[in-house]
Design a protein around this motif. Structure first.
Motif, PDB file in Angstrom:
ATOM      1  N   VAL B  21       0.809  -1.220   0.000  1.00 20.38           N
ATOM      2  CA  VAL B  21       0.000   0.000   0.000  1.00 20.38           C
ATOM      3  C   VAL B  21       0.846   1.275   0.000  1.00 20.38           C
ATOM      4  CG1 VAL B  21      -1.956  -1.131   1.097  1.00 20.38           C
ATOM      5  CG2 VAL B  21      -0.276   0.041   2.524  1.00 20.38           C
ATOM      6  N   GLY B  22       2.092   1.178   0.453  1.00 20.88           N
ATOM      7  CA  GLY B  22       2.973   2.340   0.360  1.00 20.88           C
ATOM      8  C   GLY B  22       2.970   3.248   1.572  1.00 20.88           C
ATOM      9  N   SER B  23       2.339   2.823   2.669  1.00 22.60           N
ATOM     10  CA  SER B  23       2.295   3.719   3.832  1.00 22.60           C
ATOM     11  C   SER B  23       3.694   3.896   4.434  1.00 22.60           C
ATOM     12  CB  SER B  23       1.306   3.208   4.886  1.00 22.60           C
ATOM     13  OG  SER B  23       1.600   1.891   5.256  1.00 22.60           O
ATOM     14  N   LEU B  24       4.499   2.837   4.430  1.00 22.50           N
ATOM     15  CA  LEU B  24       5.836   2.939   5.026  1.00 22.50           C
ATOM     16  C   LEU B  24       6.737   3.876   4.225  1.00 22.50           C
ATOM     17  CD1 LEU B  24       7.759   1.997   7.265  1.00 22.50           C
ATOM     18  CD2 LEU B  24       8.460   0.136   5.759  1.00 22.50           C
ATOM     19  N   VAL B  25       6.758   3.702   2.904  1.00 18.05           N
ATOM     20  CA  VAL B  25       7.651   4.544   2.091  1.00 18.05           C
ATOM     21  C   VAL B  25       7.194   6.007   2.154  1.00 18.05           C
ATOM     22  CG1 VAL B  25       6.489   4.198  -0.149  1.00 18.05           C
ATOM     23  CG2 VAL B  25       8.946   4.644  -0.081  1.00 18.05           C
ATOM     24  N   GLN B  26       5.889   6.224   2.258  1.00 22.15           N
ATOM     25  CA  GLN B  26       5.390   7.596   2.408  1.00 22.15           C
ATOM     26  C   GLN B  26       5.810   8.195   3.744  1.00 22.15           C
ATOM     27  OE1 GLN B  26       1.120   6.902   1.412  1.00 22.15           O
ATOM     28  NE2 GLN B  26       1.357   8.707   0.127  1.00 22.15           N
ATOM     29  N   ASP B  27       5.745   7.389   4.816  1.00 23.53           N
ATOM     30  CA  ASP B  27       6.157   7.871   6.135  1.00 23.53           C
ATOM     31  C   ASP B  27       7.640   8.235   6.154  1.00 23.53           C
ATOM     32  OD1 ASP B  27       3.647   7.604   7.169  1.00 23.53           O
ATOM     33  OD2 ASP B  27       4.055   5.769   8.295  1.00 23.53           O
ATOM     34  N   VAL B  28       8.460   7.382   5.525  1.00 24.77           N
ATOM     35  CA  VAL B  28       9.904   7.654   5.489  1.00 24.77           C
ATOM     36  C   VAL B  28      10.152   8.951   4.724  1.00 24.77           C
ATOM     37  CG1 VAL B  28      12.115   6.864   4.524  1.00 24.77           C
ATOM     38  CG2 VAL B  28      10.622   5.245   5.722  1.00 24.77           C
ATOM     39  N   TYR B  29       9.536   9.068   3.557  1.00 27.68           N
ATOM     40  CA  TYR B  29       9.709  10.271   2.737  1.00 27.68           C
ATOM     41  C   TYR B  29       9.273  11.521   3.509  1.00 27.68           C
ATOM     42  CZ  TYR B  29       8.865  13.788  -0.809  1.00 27.68           C
ATOM     43  OH  TYR B  29       8.863  14.956  -1.511  1.00 27.68           O
ATOM     44  N   HIS B  30       8.111  11.420   4.134  1.00 28.92           N
ATOM     45  CA  HIS B  30       7.567  12.564   4.861  1.00 28.92           C
ATOM     46  C   HIS B  30       8.480  12.966   6.027  1.00 28.92           C
ATOM     47  CE1 HIS B  30       4.642  15.377   6.342  1.00 28.92           C
ATOM     48  NE2 HIS B  30       4.565  14.739   7.502  1.00 28.92           N
ATOM     49  N   SER B  31       9.013  11.950   6.741  1.00 22.21           N
ATOM     50  CA  SER B  31       9.906  12.232   7.882  1.00 22.21           C
ATOM     51  C   SER B  31      11.147  12.991   7.451  1.00 22.21           C
ATOM     52  CB  SER B  31      10.342  10.927   8.543  1.00 22.21           C
ATOM     53  OG  SER B  31       9.256  10.322   9.174  1.00 22.21           O
ATOM     54  N   ALA B  32      11.656  12.687   6.250  1.00 23.38           N
ATOM     55  CA  ALA B  32      12.828  13.407   5.749  1.00 23.38           C
ATOM     56  C   ALA B  32      12.398  14.782   5.224  1.00 23.38           C
ATOM     57  CB  ALA B  32      13.512  12.599   4.650  1.00 23.38           C
ATOM     58  N   ASN B  33      11.304  14.817   4.503  1.00 24.78           N
ATOM     59  CA  ASN B  33      10.847  16.051   3.846  1.00 24.78           C
ATOM     60  C   ASN B  33      10.554  17.175   4.847  1.00 24.78           C
ATOM     61  OD1 ASN B  33      10.058  17.734   1.794  1.00 24.78           O
ATOM     62  ND2 ASN B  33       8.036  16.797   1.512  1.00 24.78           N
ATOM     63  N   VAL B  34       9.970  16.824   6.015  1.00 23.28           N
ATOM     64  CA  VAL B  34       9.633  17.865   7.001  1.00 23.28           C
ATOM     65  C   VAL B  34      10.871  18.550   7.566  1.00 23.28           C
ATOM     66  CG1 VAL B  34       7.391  16.974   7.742  1.00 23.28           C
ATOM     67  CG2 VAL B  34       9.455  16.158   8.880  1.00 23.28           C
ATOM     68  N   GLN B  35      12.065  17.965   7.326  1.00 21.98           N
ATOM     69  CA  GLN B  35      13.299  18.611   7.784  1.00 21.98           C
ATOM     70  C   GLN B  35      13.683  19.793   6.894  1.00 21.98           C
ATOM     71  OE1 GLN B  35      14.961  18.075  10.598  1.00 21.98           O
ATOM     72  NE2 GLN B  35      13.433  16.544  11.182  1.00 21.98           N
ATOM     73  N   PHE B  36      12.962  19.974   5.788  1.00 20.72           N
ATOM     74  CA  PHE B  36      13.219  21.106   4.887  1.00 20.72           C
ATOM     75  C   PHE B  36      11.960  21.956   4.793  1.00 20.72           C
ATOM     76  CE2 PHE B  36      15.939  17.597   3.747  1.00 20.72           C
ATOM     77  CZ  PHE B  36      17.182  18.186   3.621  1.00 20.72           C
ATOM     78  N   PRO B  37      11.626  22.662   5.879  1.00 21.41           N
ATOM     79  CA  PRO B  37      10.375  23.421   5.856  1.00 21.41           C
ATOM     80  C   PRO B  37      10.421  24.502   4.773  1.00 21.41           C
ATOM     81  CG  PRO B  37      11.648  23.911   7.838  1.00 21.41           C
ATOM     82  CD  PRO B  37      12.369  22.825   7.118  1.00 21.41           C
ATOM     83  N   ASN B  38       9.298  24.715   4.148  1.00 25.89           N
ATOM     84  CA  ASN B  38       9.159  25.719   3.088  1.00 25.89           C
ATOM     85  C   ASN B  38       9.956  25.416   1.826  1.00 25.89           C
ATOM     86  OD1 ASN B  38       7.638  27.170   4.989  1.00 25.89           O
ATOM     87  ND2 ASN B  38       9.542  28.055   5.818  1.00 25.89           N
ATOM     88  N   ALA B  39      10.550  24.229   1.746  1.00 25.64           N
ATOM     89  CA  ALA B  39      11.246  23.863   0.510  1.00 25.64           C
ATOM     90  C   ALA B  39      10.315  22.965  -0.289  1.00 25.64           C
ATOM     91  CB  ALA B  39      12.538  23.137   0.831  1.00 25.64           C
ATOM     92  N   PRO B  40      10.048  23.347  -1.529  1.00 25.94           N
ATOM     93  CA  PRO B  40       9.063  22.584  -2.302  1.00 25.94           C
ATOM     94  C   PRO B  40       9.667  21.306  -2.890  1.00 25.94           C
ATOM     95  CG  PRO B  40       9.861  24.470  -3.566  1.00 25.94           C
ATOM     96  CD  PRO B  40      10.657  24.427  -2.300  1.00 25.94           C
ATOM     97  N   LEU B  41       9.253  20.180  -2.370  1.00 23.16           N
ATOM     98  CA  LEU B  41       9.633  18.885  -2.948  1.00 23.16           C
ATOM     99  C   LEU B  41       8.349  18.145  -3.296  1.00 23.16           C
ATOM    100  CD1 LEU B  41      12.505  17.502  -0.663  1.00 23.16           C
ATOM    101  CD2 LEU B  41      12.678  18.126  -3.071  1.00 23.16           C
ATOM    102  N   HIS B  42       8.345  17.530  -4.464  1.00 18.05           N
ATOM    103  CA  HIS B  42       7.136  16.806  -4.864  1.00 18.05           C
ATOM    104  C   HIS B  42       7.421  15.323  -5.015  1.00 18.05           C
ATOM    105  CE1 HIS B  42       6.393  20.996  -6.232  1.00 18.05           C
ATOM    106  NE2 HIS B  42       5.303  20.758  -5.514  1.00 18.05           N
ATOM    107  N   SER B  43       6.471  14.539  -4.576  1.00 24.86           N
ATOM    108  CA  SER B  43       6.634  13.094  -4.703  1.00 24.86           C
ATOM    109  C   SER B  43       5.391  12.490  -5.339  1.00 24.86           C
ATOM    110  CB  SER B  43       6.842  12.473  -3.326  1.00 24.86           C
ATOM    111  OG  SER B  43       5.654  12.567  -2.576  1.00 24.86           O
TER     112      SER B  43
END
Lengths: 278, 278
Positions: B21-43
């Motif tokens: 279902v992809g919940s784990l890979v989304q959680d990992v991505y999100h956990s890294a992405n939130v370390q760059f607030p206001n930086a636009p990254l798209h997945s």
């Protein structure tokens, strides 16, 4: 590990280190561990590891048990310390986030904030989730049809199609979910035909699964005889009634048989994305 | 990427590939992405990638957008194919599970099952979670005190101490949770003194947080004037009442102010573990 005071079999196979609550590192560990059914692996979680002293304590435990170390450490100094320690002691080490953070940093040409736990920060999305969970509990089991309009997702389904757990799972992701049980004897609230049909999902299930579920529920009430609730023709009648409504609403139908809540939730979200509802 | 038909900035920075279902890979991505607030990254998520054809399709999209690839692929052949493809095209690639699975294999001297999605398999734990979620919804807001005995965890707290979302979050982990609101005017069900006190947790909050929450709730009802519900002395009275009960029950107290649901849940589970209740 030639010294005799070291255990040859580990009491703790993996030490899971997180600078926050540790749900991600536990999920990663669990996802790998389930691939070895019936194989005994033990892990110990070290949450809220945010300074070097508590990190060193966790790493010494890893050394004592000769455990592998799986981490979600945001701080680069802490990560480097753990990595060097494990390399030195011959312990497996992986920081789930390190390589991804490094790649994002290159891509954005911007350093990460290195603040632990901000995945769970009390931001707008967080309050949206809280509100969604409260909405889902209030709007479980069709309690307030007049609030369907507010919902992001309205789930319809006969008894035992996972409406409640699915609602709570989706609410935990931040969606406001209402669910409505379908029963030939009860009158459908008119509002169901007034709301946006693109946010309605019809849930169904296989007859044999429903029959099994219902027999078990009756058994838990001490009723062993088959009766109307678990009768096949009754189940057919209910499913036909539901299918008629789904056809009238022209809503997508998901059969939850053999699907986990996570799988069904992913399908629900894919339908809504396709309809540009999310 | 010197060829001119390649985009210099990506529309999709990361392609997330999961065989489930992809919940784990989304959680990992999100956990890294939130370390760059206001930086636009798209997945973009590619769930249920279980055969080579759909994997190749996803990888070609990654090539087109020059995206990084983050994966949770259990099948070793699929993993190797994706890894080689990305190395060949100069794309970032990480399979979250690969190294951990390899280490577990060495440790157990046993090959992994390579079945995708079994984290969400319909096993005993799964049905336990479904039951827990249904229990938590039924036992929200102290609806059935006679069922407190069945609960794994009983949460007490005044209004706005996150009882409902916390109950649902813990239920989603498989714990049967009941919660009971504390209000000086209502009579506490006697059963609270009969159940095992080691599974009771008292929730509290800061006066200023409660005041803010309540003013906002009143505002949402169109009431702008301060009144008894958000009055500080009233809030003190409620908190004193709750603290008296917590002292009588000798239960642990958690202040939920500035804590996310995940953090509070981790503390709840740590208390219960300490009391050998889990």
């Amino acid at each position: 590990m030639s010294e005799s005071h070291h255990k040859t079999t580990s009491d703790i196979d993996y030490i899971l280190i997180s600078d926050a609550v540790g749900s991600l590192v536990q999920d990663v560990y669990h996802s790998a561990n389930v691939q070895f059914p019936n194989a005994p692996l033990h892990s110990e979680l070290y949450p809220f590891i945010q300074d070097k002293d508590s990190l060193i304590e966790a790493l010494h435990d890893a050394e004592d048990y000769h455990s592998g170390v799986i981490a979600t450490l945001i701080n680069q100094e802490m990560h480097q310390y753990a990595k060097d320690f494990c390399a030195d002691k011959g312990l497996f080490y992986q920081n789930i986030l390190a390589d991804i953070l490094f790649d994002m940093e290159k891509r954005l040409d911007k350093a990460p904030s290195q603040k632990p736990g901000i995945r769970h920060q009390l931001d707008d999305h967080y309050y949206q989730r809280i509100e969604a969970l409260e909405f889902a509990v209030l709007n479980d089991d069709g309690q307030h049809p007049n609030r369907f309009e507010e919902a992001d997702i309205v789930l319809l389904g006969v008894s035992r199609t996972s409406k409640t757990p699915l609602s709570m799972y989706l609410a935990n992701l931040g969606y406001k979910v209402a669910n409505l049980p379908l029963l030939p004897e009860s009158t459908l609230p008119d509002v169901i035909y007034d709301i946006n049909p693109d946010k309605i999902i019809g849930l169904t299930n296989d007859v044999n699964v429903l029959n099994k579920f219902r027999r078990e529920r009756l058994r838990s009430y001490g009723i062993e005889d088959p009766n109307i609730y678990s009768d096949d023709s009754r189940i057919h009648e209910e499913l036909d009634y539901a299918n008629d409504i789904y056809a009238k609403l022209n809503c997508p139908i998901i059969n939850v048989a053999d699907r986990s809540i996570e799988e069904t939730a992913t399908l629900v979200l894919m339908f809504l994305q396709k309809n540009n509802q999310l």
